[in-house]
Design an enzyme around this catalytic site. Structure first.
Site, PDB file in Angstrom:
ATOM      1  N   HIS A   1     -27.115  26.920  18.807  1.00 40.22           N
ATOM      2  CA  HIS A   1     -27.805  28.062  19.407  1.00 40.22           C
ATOM      3  C   HIS A   1     -26.833  29.102  19.956  1.00 40.22           C
ATOM      4  CE1 HIS A   1     -31.391  30.009  20.899  1.00 40.22           C
ATOM      5  NE2 HIS A   1     -30.905  30.063  22.120  1.00 40.22           N
TER       6      HIS A   1
ATOM      7  N   SER B   1     -32.304  35.149  20.963  1.00 42.98           N
ATOM      8  CA  SER B   1     -33.188  34.051  21.323  1.00 42.98           C
ATOM      9  C   SER B   1     -34.566  34.618  21.678  1.00 42.98           C
ATOM     10  CB  SER B   1     -32.579  33.223  22.459  1.00 42.98           C
ATOM     11  OG  SER B   1     -33.237  31.993  22.591  1.00 42.98           O
TER      12      SER B   1
ATOM     13  N   ASP C   1     -29.030  24.991  14.926  1.00 42.23           N
ATOM     14  CA  ASP C   1     -29.681  25.389  16.180  1.00 42.23           C
ATOM     15  C   ASP C   1     -30.925  24.525  16.394  1.00 42.23           C
ATOM     16  OD1 ASP C   1     -30.842  26.667  18.348  1.00 42.23           O
ATOM     17  OD2 ASP C   1     -30.520  28.681  17.553  1.00 42.23           O
TER      18      ASP C   1
END
Length: 697
Positions: free
Chosen positions: A670, A550, A637
């Site tokens: 995600h 991320s 995501d």
């Protein structure tokens, strides 16, 4: 072997502040395009072929992880009302099963549950495996039982897009009620169980509106309790542990504001503002009772970089403040949990989480002591206002997750359970310690190391190293145990965490020094940690792999451009590598909220120039000698769109990078794939690639 997919280059000029950037891979953003899907599937096929030689190792690592996990297991029961609530897992099942059993009056000692042994009087509330049937992805968001224990609320996501459908079941009859609320951010019951409070999101996926749904009424008649119009602010809500107040909170990454609704009155009454929002001031509240008076404990950073805790009258929250814990530089106060008979405060000192019992009348803190030099500890699973025990979680890099109950009368820590690790795991065979690197500006940056002692201490000889980093949002990478990590430690790998600026390990100043116009410190800190490990003889550039996900994936992309020869490989999970493109577009999910973290390049030319100088995609260099790179992403995501790593990989290949792979999960979000076995296989895939890169395959 098949050649790597080469994405066509198509001119797409983006112009801001007089600067034009030709983005040849922006066409990959069209998620519904058959050409884009075909390209992602070609990337997956290429990755499968390029890693086919690791299939045996992947299966071996998967079996190692699986073999160390007690697949049929139970959590420590938590008492709420007249019931013990717990979850359990079954061998071969992907998801947990949520259960309860009746409690004896006055008995606060949790029953000892044995894996595989039926629990007398067990009621299954929700079986995640049943819920997941027919879905490639399943994630359980909200899970709540009404205070009278007669109804269950749960909210699943079956797409990976973090939009949850709220459902309600009558626990006496098993009937699923007609009260289904789709596309929410999750919800919970009101204390009397007659209604649901839930959030919905705007077009940018921001939770912005709070609703009240009365059971048995049409959703179209739901009452709007609160709306936050500012696109920089998220909305959330909860009920105090005392069950006295509904707390509505809105916040950006640097500013917050909270409201109270007294639940003894009309829940739809206008919420009472606690403190007016002030740019750069964050605060959070909890309700306590001091000498019979309702008080609010407010944790805030107004004039207090590492936060201060004050007490105010609940009836007049903007009135006179009494300081309970004064600001102390270097002691970052993290949070406060109020109970009838005790107040618990969490704080960070010398880079580690601490837990203290606080007397709100005089500010005295009694810190709980733990034996290990590196550890993580904090309250966990304490729904009751008046429990005689405080449930605590504890772990370290070498100690499996452990559950304690602190007896509030005797202050004795009672061990309730430690995560079983099968196969003869012995903590004493592993070491952990903290070392310090020096950044280019002279700042000392902590590095945590964990290793298996039989291979020798780090520095006694060049060892393979797996260096992990994050460094954003004040998120700290604290010591924690990992079963999957044992598969690399037992092969001689040293696992290291670079606690770089932008995280919160060393207090709020550590975060401030790694965000906005200080963001480059995050990247140079990580490189300094890597160079320190090389210079002190722990490893070499040829024997080190870096990993981040991320915002930590942005770190990986920046480090790849900054110091490509320092690493043998880089693993970037759901990486935020096309950050400037995303932060320039306020129509994308969450972009406006992110301006407080990265700056606003859309309206500020200096921020634009600074971000463009470090964002990975714009700074891919021709013939830079990039190391091996594996990028992991997910099609659904909503936080870091799949297009970012897809474009980055295409640009790396065009630059001459020789060994770059993209793996895109086509039915995930995600957090990656759902289901524990799927997650273990995905981690086995990543670890096999890392071990191969380190020469250990």
């Amino acid at each position: 072997m098949t050649n790597a997919p080469i994405a066509p280059r198509r001119s797409h000029v983006r112009t801001h502040h007089g600067d034009s950037f030709d983005d040849p891979y922006e066409w990959l953003r069209e998620k519904d395009s058959p050409e884009v899907i075909a390209h992602l599937e070609a990337e997956n096929a290429y990755t499968d072929e390029a890693t086919a030689h690791l299939e045996g190792l992947r299966e071996q690592i998967f079996q190692e992880i699986k073999g160390r996990v007690q697949e049929t297991d139970l959590s420590v029961p938590t008492r709420r009302g007249d019931w013990w609530y717990y979850s359990r897992s079954e061998e071969g099942a992907q998801y947990g099963i949520h259960c309860r059993a009746a409690a004896e009056p006055g008995d606060w000692t949790p029953p000892t549950l044995e894996p595989g042994v039926p629990v007398p009087g067990e009621e299954i509330l929700l079986d995640g495996n049943v819920e997941a049937e027919g879905h490639e992805f399943f994630s359980l968001g909200s899970f709540d039982v009404s205070d009278d224990a007669t109804r269950l609320l749960w909210a699943p996501d079956t797409e990976g897009d973090e939009l949850y459908t709220i459902r309600v079941r009558d626990l006496a009859t098993g009937e699923v009620l007609a009260d289904e609320i789709p596309k929410t951010g999750g919800g919970f019951f009101t204390p009397d169980g007659s209604a649901i409070i839930y959030t919905t999101r705007d077009e940018a996926w921001r939770p912005d509106t709070l609703w009240l749904h009365r059971l048995g009424t049409p959703v179209a008649e739901d009452v709007k309790l609160f709306h936050e119009p500012d696109e920089r602010f998220w909305l959330g809500a909860g009920i105090t542990r005392s069950r006295r107040y509904l707390v509505i909170g809105v916040g950006s990454s640097v500013t917050s504001e909270e409201y109270l609704v007294d639940l003894r009155g009309d829940i739809t009454a206008e919420p009472q503002l606690v403190w007016p929002r002030a740019e750069g001031v964050e605060y959070e509240i909890d309700h306590t009772v001091v000498d019979g008076e309702d008080r609010l404990l407010i944790l805030h950073n107004a004039g207090a970089l590492d936060f201060e805790l004050v007490s105010v009258a609940a009836s007049d929250p903007q009135g006179e403040r009494t300081v309970v814990m004064a600001h102390e530089p270097g002691r970052r106060i993290l949070g406060v949990d109020c109970f009838r008979d005790v107040t618990v405060v969490g704080y960070r000192s010398e880079g580690l989480e601490r837990v203290g019992l606080l007397d709100p009348r005089n500010g005295q803190v009694d810190e709980l002591a733990f034996d290990e030099p590196l550890f993580s500890a904090g309250p966990a699973g304490n729904p009751e206002w008046h429990s005689p025990f405080l449930r605590l979680s504890y772990t370290s890099f070498v100690t499996p997750s452990t559950v304690y109950d602190l007896d509030l009368a005797t202050r004795e820590l009672v061990l309730r359970k430690q995560q079983p690790v099968l196969g003869g795991y012995a903590p004493e065979e592993y070491g952990q310690e903290r070392r310090w690197a020096t950044a280019p500006d002279g700042t000392r940056v902590p590095i945590s190391l964990v290793w298996k002692k039989s291979f020798g201490d780090p520095g006694a000889g060049v060892r393979p190293v797996h260096l992990y980093g994050y460094g954003s949002y004040e998120h700290s990478i604290d010591p924690g145990f990992s079963v999957a990590r044992l598969s690399e430690l037992d092969r001689g790998v040293v696992f290291a965490v670079a606690h770089v600026r932008g995280g919160g390990e060393m207090g709020r100043g550590w975060y401030e020094d790694g965000k906005l116009r200080n963001k480059r410190n995050t990247f140079t800190d990580f490189v300094a940690c890597a160079e320190h490990l090389i210079e002190t003889g722990v490893t070499s550039a040829e024997r080190m792999v870096a990993e981040g996900g991320s915002a930590g994936g942005l770190l990986m992309g920046a480090v790849a451009n900054l110091a490509p020869s320092t690493f043998a490989g880089i693993l970037a999970s759901v990486p935020f590598v096309d950050a400037l493109t995303s932060i320039l577009d306020p129509s994308l999910p969450l972009t406006v909220i992110e301006w407080d973290e990265w700056g606003d390049p859309l309206h500020d030319p200096e921020v634009y120039e600074y971000m463009k100088s470090y964002t990975p995609y714009e700074n891919v260099r021709q013939d830079a000698g990039y190391p091996r790179i594996l990028a992991m992403t997910s099609l659904n995501d909503t936080r870091v769109l799949y297009v970012e790593p897809a474009k980055w990989v295409a640009a790396l290949r065009h630059s001459g990078a020789k060994d770059v792979l993209l793996k895109c999960e086509m039915a995930a979000g995600h957090g990656g794939v759902s289901g524990r076995y799927n997650a273990w296989r995905e981690r086995a895939f990543e670890l096999a690639w890392m071990l191969d890169t380190l020469g250990l395959a």
